[in-house]
Design a protein around this motif. Structure first.
Motif, PDB file in Angstrom:
ATOM      1  N   ASP A  17       0.821  -1.215   0.000  1.00 55.48           N
ATOM      2  CA  ASP A  17       0.000   0.000   0.000  1.00 55.48           C
ATOM      3  C   ASP A  17       0.852   1.260   0.000  1.00 55.48           C
ATOM      4  N   THR A  18       1.903   1.269   0.819  1.00 54.64           N
ATOM      5  CA  THR A  18       2.742   2.467   0.936  1.00 54.64           C
ATOM      6  C   THR A  18       3.425   2.797  -0.393  1.00 54.64           C
ATOM      7  N   GLU A  19       3.834   1.772  -1.126  1.00 50.74           N
ATOM      8  CA  GLU A  19       4.470   1.989  -2.431  1.00 50.74           C
ATOM      9  C   GLU A  19       3.446   2.479  -3.453  1.00 50.74           C
ATOM     10  N   ILE A  20       2.332   1.787  -3.524  1.00 50.85           N
ATOM     11  CA  ILE A  20       1.307   2.127  -4.507  1.00 50.85           C
ATOM     12  C   ILE A  20       0.786   3.545  -4.296  1.00 50.85           C
ATOM     13  N   ASN A  21       0.536   3.913  -3.033  1.00 47.95           N
ATOM     14  CA  ASN A  21       0.008   5.243  -2.733  1.00 47.95           C
ATOM     15  C   ASN A  21       0.928   6.357  -3.213  1.00 47.95           C
ATOM     16  N   LYS A  22       2.222   6.097  -3.199  1.00 48.89           N
ATOM     17  CA  LYS A  22       3.192   7.123  -3.615  1.00 48.89           C
ATOM     18  C   LYS A  22       3.433   7.134  -5.125  1.00 48.89           C
ATOM     19  N   ILE A  23       3.334   5.977  -5.757  1.00 46.36           N
ATOM     20  CA  ILE A  23       3.787   5.848  -7.139  1.00 46.36           C
ATOM     21  C   ILE A  23       2.660   5.857  -8.168  1.00 46.36           C
ATOM     22  N   ILE A  24       1.492   5.314  -7.832  1.00 40.64           N
ATOM     23  CA  ILE A  24       0.434   5.191  -8.833  1.00 40.64           C
ATOM     24  C   ILE A  24       0.010   6.539  -9.394  1.00 40.64           C
ATOM     25  N   VAL A  90       8.463   0.350 -16.482  1.00 42.45           N
ATOM     26  CA  VAL A  90       8.809   1.253 -15.384  1.00 42.45           C
ATOM     27  C   VAL A  90       8.334   0.551 -14.116  1.00 42.45           C
ATOM     28  N   ALA A  91       9.251   0.296 -13.184  1.00 45.84           N
ATOM     29  CA  ALA A  91       8.912  -0.563 -12.058  1.00 45.84           C
ATOM     30  C   ALA A  91       9.382  -0.010 -10.726  1.00 45.84           C
ATOM     31  N   CYS A  92       8.526  -0.164  -9.728  1.00 47.89           N
ATOM     32  CA  CYS A  92       8.925   0.135  -8.359  1.00 47.89           C
ATOM     33  C   CYS A  92      10.084  -0.772  -7.978  1.00 47.89           C
ATOM     34  N   SER A  93      11.114  -0.201  -7.374  1.00 50.73           N
ATOM     35  CA  SER A  93      12.319  -0.951  -7.020  1.00 50.73           C
ATOM     36  C   SER A  93      11.980  -2.175  -6.178  1.00 50.73           C
ATOM     37  N   GLY A  94      12.556  -3.312  -6.550  1.00 47.00           N
ATOM     38  CA  GLY A  94      12.336  -4.569  -5.845  1.00 47.00           C
ATOM     39  C   GLY A  94      12.818  -5.717  -6.705  1.00 47.00           C
ATOM     40  N   THR A  95      12.468  -6.950  -6.346  1.00 47.14           N
ATOM     41  CA  THR A  95      12.918  -8.106  -7.118  1.00 47.14           C
ATOM     42  C   THR A  95      12.359  -8.097  -8.537  1.00 47.14           C
ATOM     43  N   ILE A  96      11.261  -7.362  -8.761  1.00 47.06           N
ATOM     44  CA  ILE A  96      10.690  -7.288 -10.102  1.00 47.06           C
ATOM     45  C   ILE A  96      11.685  -6.701 -11.095  1.00 47.06           C
ATOM     46  N   THR A  97      12.576  -5.815 -10.658  1.00 41.87           N
ATOM     47  CA  THR A  97      13.547  -5.226 -11.587  1.00 41.87           C
ATOM     48  C   THR A  97      14.495  -6.291 -12.134  1.00 41.87           C
ATOM     49  N   LEU A  98      14.885  -7.225 -11.277  1.00 44.06           N
ATOM     50  CA  LEU A  98      15.742  -8.320 -11.739  1.00 44.06           C
ATOM     51  C   LEU A  98      14.970  -9.236 -12.673  1.00 44.06           C
ATOM     52  N   GLU A  99      13.732  -9.499 -12.325  1.00 45.40           N
ATOM     53  CA  GLU A  99      12.917 -10.362 -13.163  1.00 45.40           C
ATOM     54  C   GLU A  99      12.746  -9.768 -14.562  1.00 45.40           C
ATOM     55  N   LEU A 100      12.527  -8.482 -14.628  1.00 47.13           N
ATOM     56  CA  LEU A 100      12.355  -7.811 -15.916  1.00 47.13           C
ATOM     57  C   LEU A 100      13.639  -7.865 -16.749  1.00 47.13           C
ATOM     58  N   VAL A 101      14.778  -7.662 -16.106  1.00 47.17           N
ATOM     59  CA  VAL A 101      16.050  -7.733 -16.828  1.00 47.17           C
ATOM     60  C   VAL A 101      16.295  -9.148 -17.339  1.00 47.17           C
ATOM     61  N   LEU A 102      15.975 -10.142 -16.531  1.00 49.00           N
ATOM     62  CA  LEU A 102      16.146 -11.515 -16.977  1.00 49.00           C
ATOM     63  C   LEU A 102      15.229 -11.843 -18.154  1.00 49.00           C
ATOM     64  N   PHE A 103      14.120 -11.131 -18.253  1.00 44.12           N
ATOM     65  CA  PHE A 103      13.237 -11.269 -19.409  1.00 44.12           C
ATOM     66  C   PHE A 103      13.679 -10.375 -20.567  1.00 44.12           C
ATOM     67  N   LYS A 104      14.821  -9.708 -20.401  1.00 46.50           N
ATOM     68  CA  LYS A 104      15.416  -8.860 -21.458  1.00 46.50           C
ATOM     69  C   LYS A 104      14.565  -7.638 -21.786  1.00 46.50           C
ATOM     70  N   ILE A 105      13.830  -7.130 -20.797  1.00 42.59           N
ATOM     71  CA  ILE A 105      12.960  -5.975 -20.997  1.00 42.59           C
ATOM     72  C   ILE A 105      13.671  -4.711 -20.513  1.00 42.59           C
ATOM     73  N   PRO A 106      13.920  -3.738 -21.384  1.00 42.79           N
ATOM     74  CA  PRO A 106      14.495  -2.461 -20.937  1.00 42.79           C
ATOM     75  C   PRO A 106      13.641  -1.879 -19.819  1.00 42.79           C
ATOM     76  N   THR A 107      14.300  -1.540 -18.711  1.00 40.70           N
ATOM     77  CA  THR A 107      13.579  -1.196 -17.481  1.00 40.70           C
ATOM     78  C   THR A 107      14.087   0.092 -16.855  1.00 40.70           C
ATOM     79  N   ILE A 108      13.154   0.860 -16.301  1.00 41.22           N
ATOM     80  CA  ILE A 108      13.458   2.048 -15.506  1.00 41.22           C
ATOM     81  C   ILE A 108      12.912   1.786 -14.110  1.00 41.22           C
TER      82      ILE A 108
END
Length: 211
Positions: A17-24, A90-108
């Motif tokens: 919730d704290t992440e979503i409230n700030k970023i969405i 475009v992703a909130c910092s977390g393990t998802i950033t690694l997952e996206l890179v492993l999927f070869k997706i340019p990520t911010i």
């Protein structure tokens, strides 16, 4: 209904919730204020993958913002194949950033928190290593917009730069994905693991075993 002739952009606002409230809200402003700019480059389709527990909260936000026709909110667990069709994220910092890179997706990567937490974070955290893919690569592959830089205008700037150089970025992230897997020497039996559905469990495994 994914058209590979479009630029398919994934927006990950976080899972808490704290992440979503700030970023969405920054993501909503990103879409609202840049439809014309992005159309001049190429037609872009927006997707917000989220968890089942956060789906209603995000879909309500999108409805209130009047962006229902411009954004598709999906439950990632049920639509994991979208990672195979994504062009950029475009992703909130977390393990998802690694997952996206492993999927070869340019990520911010982005992150925003309250003032006190950000103040303490700047003192205690090494921002060169805060993103997992950057840490594992030993270089700054994924740009990181933190706190006051986590605003739609700054996200827009980097997003447009990446879209303009999308083919180059794809090559860079493909090489980075292969490099991370090679450096961690991660194998399943005799074959290197093929990152696809439910790869987050495998990501945590290789992180925990990384030396």
């Amino acid at each position: 209904n994914i058209d590979k002739h479009d630029i398919n952009c994934l927006l990950f606002p976080g899972s808490r919730d704290t992440e979503i409230n700030k970023i969405i809200d920054e993501f909503i402003l990103l879409i609202k204020n840049n439809k014309k700019n992005i159309k001049n480059i190429k037609n872009i389709k927006w997707f917000i993958p989220t968890t089942k527990s956060q789906y209603k909260k995000i879909i309500d936000k999108i409805k209130i913002s009047g962006l229902t026709t411009y954004v598709k909110v999906i439950i990632l667990k049920k639509n994991y194949d979208i990672l195979k069709c994504a062009d950029i994220a475009v992703a909130c910092s977390g393990t998802i950033t690694l997952e996206l890179v492993l999927f070869k997706i340019p990520t911010i990567a982005v992150y925003k928190t309250d003032f006190l937490s950000s103040f303490i974070g700047r003192i205690l955290v090494d921002f060169k290593n805060v993103l997992l893919p950057n840490f594992l690569l030993g270089r700054q592959l994924v740009p990181f917009l933190f706190q006051e830089r986590c605003q739609f205008k700054y996200i827009t700037q980097i997003l447009l730069e990446n879209i303009e150089q999308i083919e180059t970025k794809r090559v860079l992230f493909e090489k980075a994905s292969n490099e991370i897997i090679d450096r961690m020497k991660y194998k399943e039996g005799r074959k290197k693991f093929n990152f696809s559905k439910n790869s987050s469990e495998q990501i945590m495994s290789i992180i925990n075993n990384f030396n």
